[in-house]
Design an enzyme around this catalytic site. Structure first.
Site, short mmCIF file in Angstrom:
data_model
loop_
_atom_site.label_atom_id
_atom_site.label_comp_id
_atom_site.label_asym_id
_atom_site.label_seq_id
_atom_site.Cartn_x
_atom_site.Cartn_y
_atom_site.Cartn_z
N LYS A 1 0.83 -1.21 0.00
CA LYS A 1 0.00 0.00 0.00
C LYS A 1 0.86 1.25 0.00
CE LYS A 1 -4.15 -1.85 0.55
NZ LYS A 1 -5.21 -1.74 -0.40
N ARG A 2 2.09 1.08 0.33
CA ARG A 2 2.95 2.25 0.39
C ARG A 2 3.92 2.26 -0.76
NH1 ARG A 2 5.03 0.76 4.81
NH2 ARG A 2 3.20 -0.41 5.44
#
Ligand code: GLU
Length: 497
Positions: free
Chosen positions: A254-255
């Site tokens: 997600k990052r």
């Protein structure tokens, strides 16, 4: 199974408002959108904020902005409104309550008064919820309720047998009911869970096709049974494969990622694509290619073209590694084929953000010579920012930039010095006339074109990398170019310590 073939197509994207948009979600949305557009149907945005702890303020705007940037139009949603609103689940709580009660009244669901401690004990056995309130006497349940004991509403899953459903991508999928739990539909705080809310909404919003991440496949039998309990015609479901990290290992994080192969970070949030200088059409093209094939061996195609061919049935069932290495290539193709006006407007904002004052006329001259050289919009700054800097303040670069391979400051000075009268003598200062004259000149002084052109490039741009030398000098003009060459000569004449 479900025959929805003549149903009016309505697809939806139903994100939870948990912050910036991840590219995996956007890809699901893109598939739903393409399918709706292909079928001349409608595309709906619905915000699933029933888990209030996870809700991040401002997310809806971020989601909407992502769609605006990508040019994906939404027919109904929080901003657009529509006949089946509101489109935010926390504004529809009464509806869920009504239908949860209906399930209880019709015997498909029940109130469960298990306390947190009880649940913990059950979990400790490793078997999960033991259905202790499923056949609880109605009179005693009523007493508990009257005494104000909190409860949740759980669905009564069949205890044995199979539940089968059809997935557009995977075909018929079967589940053993004995493996499934009596899932919570309504929490004690009056908020529904996803299981109940999405079905009530997909029904009331007349959704014909549900596209969602493969993570939801294990809950599919539960959802099929809920549709059945309501007696509503279920939509078709397509469980989409997920994006894996570029090396194919693990779900795409997600990052922002370190991309091991290239040593650069990989964008995963929509705004990271924007900030990195990618074009919306390139990003759309890039995402459409992941898990779906245009065919004809083509990697580059317009949204319009994809729309004419896209079908959820053709989505690949397997998860795909994030093919980030292709994005720069695609982006440069889109930059090359963009209309000058459009590209100019995009580059203008990038230059302005970098602090340059942009003259439109000059930008229009510069765009065509940059077009074949930019991988991302951001490249304009190091490559061509000098066009928009204050010309009067231009300073000659140091000798190590000016001096080309197999040359020294003496030979560089000689080349620059002697090129001045040649450039001065040109009838016209167009790039092609400069090119002809300077090719001859190089021969006459016994240097390669690359050495002569490179010396001039460094002198007039102050950089080693720039658009082609003579196109650049044509835009700078004869006077400014000669002035800069003379500044370079001065710099070369300075004694080096
Ligand atoms: N809110 C759900 C999620 O973000 C939506 C799943 C669906 O599309 O039904 O995973």
């Amino acid at each position: 199974m479900t025959d929805n073939s003549n149903r009016f197509v309505r697809t939806r994207y139903a994100p939870s408002p948990t912050g910036p948009q991840h590219i995996g979600g956007i890809r699901s949305a893109l598939f739903a959108w393409l399918y709706a557009r292909r079928q001349r149907g409608q595309f709906i945005l619905r915000i699933e904020d029933t888990d209030q702890k996870r809700t991040v303020p401002g997310s809806i705007e971020l989601i909407q902005e992502s769609f605006d940037w990508l040019g994906m139009d939404i027919d109904e949603g929080p901003r657009q409104g529509g006949a089946f609103g509101p489109y935010i689940q926390s504004e529809r709580l009464e509806l869920y309550q009504t239908w949860a009660n209906w399930l209880v009244d019709s015997g498909h669901a029940y109130k469960c008064f298990a306390t947190a401690d009880e649940l913990k004990e059950m979990r400790a056995t490793g078997k999960g919820y033991d259905r202790r309130y499923r056949d609880y006497p109605a009179a005693r349940a009523a007493e508990l309720e009257a005494a104000g004991k909190p409860y949740v509403i759980r669905f009564k899953m069949p205890l044995s047998g199979l539940t089968a459903g059809e997935d557009m991508i995977r075909g018929i999928v079967e589940f053993d009911n004995a493996q499934l739990q009596d899932a919570v539909l309504m929490k004690s705080d009056g908020f529904p869970t996803y299981h109940l809310a999405h079905i009530v909404d997909d029904y009331h919003m007349k959704i014909s096709h549900v596209t969602r991440a493969i993570e939801w496949l294990p809950s599919f039998p539960l959802h099929l049974r809920i549709w059945e309990a309501f007696g509503w015609q279920q939509p078709q479901y397509a469980h989409l494969p997920v994006l894996l990290n570029p090396n194919g290992k693990g779900k795409l994080s997600k990052r922002k990622q370190q991309f091991a192969d290239a040593g650069k970070s990989v964008p995963v949030l929509v705004h990271e694509f924007i900030e990195a200088g990618y074009l919306p059409d390139a990003v759309k093209n890039f995402l459409t290619n992941i898990g779906w094939n245009f065919g004809d061996n083509r990697e580059m195609f317009s949204t319009q073209e994809a729309m004419q061919r896209f079908d959820l049935k053709d989505v690949n069932a397997a998860n795909s590694a994030y093919p980030i290495a292709k994005l720069d290539w695609l982006n440069s193709q889109y930059i090359q084929t963009s209309k000058v006006e459009y590209l100019a407007s995009l580059l203008k904002s990038v230059l302005q953000e970098a602090g340059y004052t942009v003259d439109d006329e000059r930008l229009r001259q510069v765009v065509p010579i940059l077009q074949v050289r930019l991988k991302t919009l951001k490249d304009v700054v190091p490559m061509a920012g000098f066009f928009f800097a204050d010309w009067a303040a231009f300073q000659a670069p140091p000798p190590d930039i000016l001096v080309q391979r197999k040359m020294d400051s003496v030979s560089t000075a000689k080349v620059l010095e002697e090129s001045i009268p040649v450039l001065q003598g040109l009838k016209d200062f167009s790039a092609s006339s400069q090119h002809g004259a300077m090719t001859q000149f190089a021969k006459s002084v016994g240097f390669k074109n690359g050495q002569v052109f490179g010396s001039l490039r460094a002198a007039v741009t102050g950089q080693r990398v720039s658009p082609p030398t003579f196109e650049t000098m044509e835009i700078l003009g004869r006077e400014e170019s000669l002035r800069r060459i003379k500044l370079a000569l001065q710099a070369l004449a300075q004694p080096t310590s």
